[in-house]
Design a protein around this motif. Structure first.
Motif, PDB file in Angstrom:
ATOM      1  N   THR A  44     -10.010  -0.355   2.023  1.00 35.35           N
ATOM      2  CA  THR A  44      -9.397  -1.684   1.989  1.00 35.35           C
ATOM      3  C   THR A  44      -8.068  -1.637   1.239  1.00 35.35           C
ATOM      4  O   THR A  44      -7.092  -2.284   1.642  1.00 35.35           O
ATOM      5  N   THR A  45      -8.017  -0.844   0.172  1.00 28.81           N
ATOM      6  CA  THR A  45      -6.752  -0.708  -0.560  1.00 28.81           C
ATOM      7  C   THR A  45      -5.685  -0.097   0.347  1.00 28.81           C
ATOM      8  O   THR A  45      -4.530  -0.540   0.353  1.00 28.81           O
ATOM      9  N   LEU A  46      -6.073   0.904   1.156  1.00 27.99           N
ATOM     10  CA  LEU A  46      -5.127   1.481   2.112  1.00 27.99           C
ATOM     11  C   LEU A  46      -4.635   0.401   3.083  1.00 27.99           C
ATOM     12  O   LEU A  46      -3.432   0.299   3.353  1.00 27.99           O
ATOM     13  N   PHE A  47      -5.544  -0.427   3.596  1.00 28.00           N
ATOM     14  CA  PHE A  47      -5.137  -1.537   4.480  1.00 28.00           C
ATOM     15  C   PHE A  47      -4.161  -2.465   3.763  1.00 28.00           C
ATOM     16  O   PHE A  47      -3.199  -2.950   4.350  1.00 28.00           O
ATOM     17  N   ASN A  48      -4.437  -2.738   2.477  1.00 34.43           N
ATOM     18  CA  ASN A  48      -3.541  -3.611   1.712  1.00 34.43           C
ATOM     19  C   ASN A  48      -2.148  -3.000   1.597  1.00 34.43           C
ATOM     20  O   ASN A  48      -1.139  -3.717   1.616  1.00 34.43           O
ATOM     21  N   LEU A  49      -2.084  -1.658   1.516  1.00 28.71           N
ATOM     22  CA  LEU A  49      -0.784  -0.985   1.471  1.00 28.71           C
ATOM     23  C   LEU A  49      -0.116  -1.018   2.847  1.00 28.71           C
ATOM     24  O   LEU A  49       1.088  -1.245   2.963  1.00 28.71           O
ATOM     25  N   LEU A  50      -0.914  -0.804   3.890  1.00 29.27           N
ATOM     26  CA  LEU A  50      -0.356  -0.765   5.249  1.00 29.27           C
ATOM     27  C   LEU A  50       0.146  -2.140   5.682  1.00 29.27           C
ATOM     28  O   LEU A  50       1.052  -2.236   6.505  1.00 29.27           O
ATOM     29  N   SER A  51      -0.460  -3.203   5.141  1.00 29.16           N
ATOM     30  CA  SER A  51      -0.106  -4.557   5.593  1.00 29.16           C
ATOM     31  C   SER A  51       0.812  -5.278   4.611  1.00 29.16           C
ATOM     32  O   SER A  51       1.100  -6.455   4.789  1.00 29.16           O
ATOM     33  N   GLY A  52       1.255  -4.588   3.556  1.00 30.54           N
ATOM     34  CA  GLY A  52       2.222  -5.192   2.638  1.00 30.54           C
ATOM     35  C   GLY A  52       1.615  -6.106   1.591  1.00 30.54           C
ATOM     36  O   GLY A  52       2.341  -6.743   0.826  1.00 30.54           O
ATOM     37  N   VAL A  53       0.279  -6.178   1.557  1.00 27.60           N
ATOM     38  CA  VAL A  53      -0.380  -7.028   0.553  1.00 27.60           C
ATOM     39  C   VAL A  53      -0.217  -6.399  -0.837  1.00 27.60           C
ATOM     40  O   VAL A  53      -0.064  -7.101  -1.828  1.00 27.60           O
ATOM     41  N   LEU A  54      -0.249  -5.067  -0.885  1.00 26.91           N
ATOM     42  CA  LEU A  54       0.018  -4.332  -2.132  1.00 26.91           C
ATOM     43  C   LEU A  54       1.211  -3.415  -1.915  1.00 26.91           C
ATOM     44  O   LEU A  54       1.417  -2.907  -0.803  1.00 26.91           O
ATOM     45  N   LYS A  55       1.965  -3.190  -2.980  1.00 26.77           N
ATOM     46  CA  LYS A  55       3.055  -2.219  -2.908  1.00 26.77           C
ATOM     47  C   LYS A  55       2.559  -0.867  -3.405  1.00 26.77           C
ATOM     48  O   LYS A  55       1.852  -0.798  -4.405  1.00 26.77           O
ATOM     49  N   PRO A  56       2.923   0.212  -2.698  1.00 22.10           N
ATOM     50  CA  PRO A  56       2.457   1.530  -3.136  1.00 22.10           C
ATOM     51  C   PRO A  56       3.194   2.001  -4.393  1.00 22.10           C
ATOM     52  O   PRO A  56       4.328   1.604  -4.630  1.00 22.10           O
ATOM     53  N   ASP A  57       2.524   2.847  -5.184  1.00 21.99           N
ATOM     54  CA  ASP A  57       3.186   3.499  -6.309  1.00 21.99           C
ATOM     55  C   ASP A  57       4.030   4.666  -5.826  1.00 21.99           C
ATOM     56  O   ASP A  57       4.984   5.074  -6.486  1.00 21.99           O
ATOM     57  N   ALA A  58       3.653   5.238  -4.678  1.00 25.75           N
ATOM     58  CA  ALA A  58       4.446   6.303  -4.064  1.00 25.75           C
ATOM     59  C   ALA A  58       4.151   6.298  -2.575  1.00 25.75           C
ATOM     60  O   ALA A  58       3.129   5.761  -2.137  1.00 25.75           O
ATOM     61  N   GLY A  59       5.060   6.903  -1.826  1.00 24.24           N
ATOM     62  CA  GLY A  59       4.846   7.043  -0.395  1.00 24.24           C
ATOM     63  C   GLY A  59       5.674   6.058   0.420  1.00 24.24           C
ATOM     64  O   GLY A  59       6.291   5.147  -0.124  1.00 24.24           O
ATOM     65  N   THR A  60       5.694   6.303   1.721  1.00 22.30           N
ATOM     66  CA  THR A  60       6.493   5.461   2.622  1.00 22.30           C
ATOM     67  C   THR A  60       5.651   5.002   3.805  1.00 22.30           C
ATOM     68  O   THR A  60       4.630   5.605   4.142  1.00 22.30           O
ATOM     69  N   LEU A  61       6.123   3.926   4.404  1.00 23.55           N
ATOM     70  CA  LEU A  61       5.448   3.330   5.551  1.00 23.55           C
ATOM     71  C   LEU A  61       6.503   3.060   6.628  1.00 23.55           C
ATOM     72  O   LEU A  61       7.563   2.503   6.338  1.00 23.55           O
TER      73      LEU A  61
END
Ligand SMILES: Nc1ncnc2c1ncn2[C@@H]1O[C@H](COP(=O)(O)OP(=O)(O)O)[C@@H](O)[C@H]1O
Ligand SMILES: [Mg+2]
Length: 255
Positions: A44-61
């Motif tokens: 779910t956290t990955l989904f939150n990163l993929l959908s912009g709900v959370l900002k990643p600490d590292a990495g790109t989308l």
């Protein structure tokens, strides 16, 4: 072929604990990708990163070839990516149709604000939204329920309503987080048929988080298994199901 979605090295920490750990992940157009793994794996956290709900600490989308790192959900929706959200409590009293209409208003917010001072344009936009909302409700077999309050729907029907709200965005990538969880078996089957139809006939690309292994096996052309924040295995269902690490961490428990 430009992937619909490309995540590279996504990482998210919560107070020192790395919950999503350097995850790279792609989804090609027209795929249905299954994302599975034990509770707490970070799906779910990955989904939150993929959908912009959370900002990643590292990495790109990258979404549809455009750098989408750090974009908020409404910008990602414009690039073609949406996810289901559990229906908000405060919308329970609104009708099924109103819930779907509202999803469109949220998505076209800016252009509608522009139309606020032009009543005729607003009326036209409202009519178009209502027509589209009815088409979408028909697609998810909820037409007969359009006047009911959302609260009156069964658990499975609420999931269909969540999906309908996604479809209003006219996105081409839809992320579904446990859409079959807690849903009566006949509706699970209906949801599976609908996902396949949206994929084949409407060209929608899906990423589906699901614990129900049968659901994943039935739908997904590629499966990604996560454990402890990392991608443990990926490939066809049979490939990952035979992976000893997967058997040890998860599928073994389910078997
Ligand atoms: N907002 C948050 N703050 C702190 N920890 C969180 C937060 N969201 C999730 N976690 C933790 O991150 C881990 C992964 O959770 P989650 O992504 O929900 O896993 P899954 O969906 O695979 O079950 C869990 O240990 C969970 O407790
Ligand atoms: Mg989860």
């Amino acid at each position: 072929m430009t992937p619909r979605l490309m995540a590279d090295g996504l990482t998210k920490r919560f107070s020192g604990t790395t919950v999503v750990d350097n995850v790279s992940f792609y989804v090609d157009p027209g795929q249905i990708v299954g994302l599975t793994g034990p509770n707490g794996a970070g799906k779910t956290t990955l989904f939150n990163l993929l959908s912009g709900v959370l900002k990643p600490d590292a990495g790109t989308l990258t979404v549809n070839g455009v750098d989408a790192t750090n974009l908020p959900p409404y910008r990602l929706a414009r690039l073609g990516l949406v996810r289901t959200f559990q229906l908000a409590r405060e919308l329970d009293r609104l009708s099924v149709l109103e819930n779907v209409q509202l999803a469109a208003r949220n998505n076209v917010g800016e252009s509608l604000t522009g139309a606020l001072f032009r009543p005729a344009a607003t009326r036209q936009a409202e009519q178009a939204i209502t027509q589209r909302a009815r088409e979408v409700l028909s697609l998810v077999s909820l037409s007969a329920h359009e006047s009911k309050p959302a609260a009156a729907l069964s658990g499975g029907q609420k999931k269909l309503l969540e999906l309908a709200r996604c479809l209003m965005a006219e996105a081409d990538i839809i992320l579904l987080d446990e859409i079959a969880a807690g849903v009566a078996p006949h509706l699970v089957e209906e949801i599976a048929v609908l996902i396949r139809r949206l994929n084949r006939e409407h060209g929608k690309t899906f990423v589906i988080i699901e614990h129900n292994i049968g659901f994943i096996r039935n739908l997904a052309s590629r499966v990604v298994v996560m454990a402890s924040g990392k991608v443990l295995a990926e490939g066809s269902f049979d490939h990952v199901a035979a992976d000893p690490a997967v058997v040890a961490s998860y599928l073994g428990q389910a078997a």
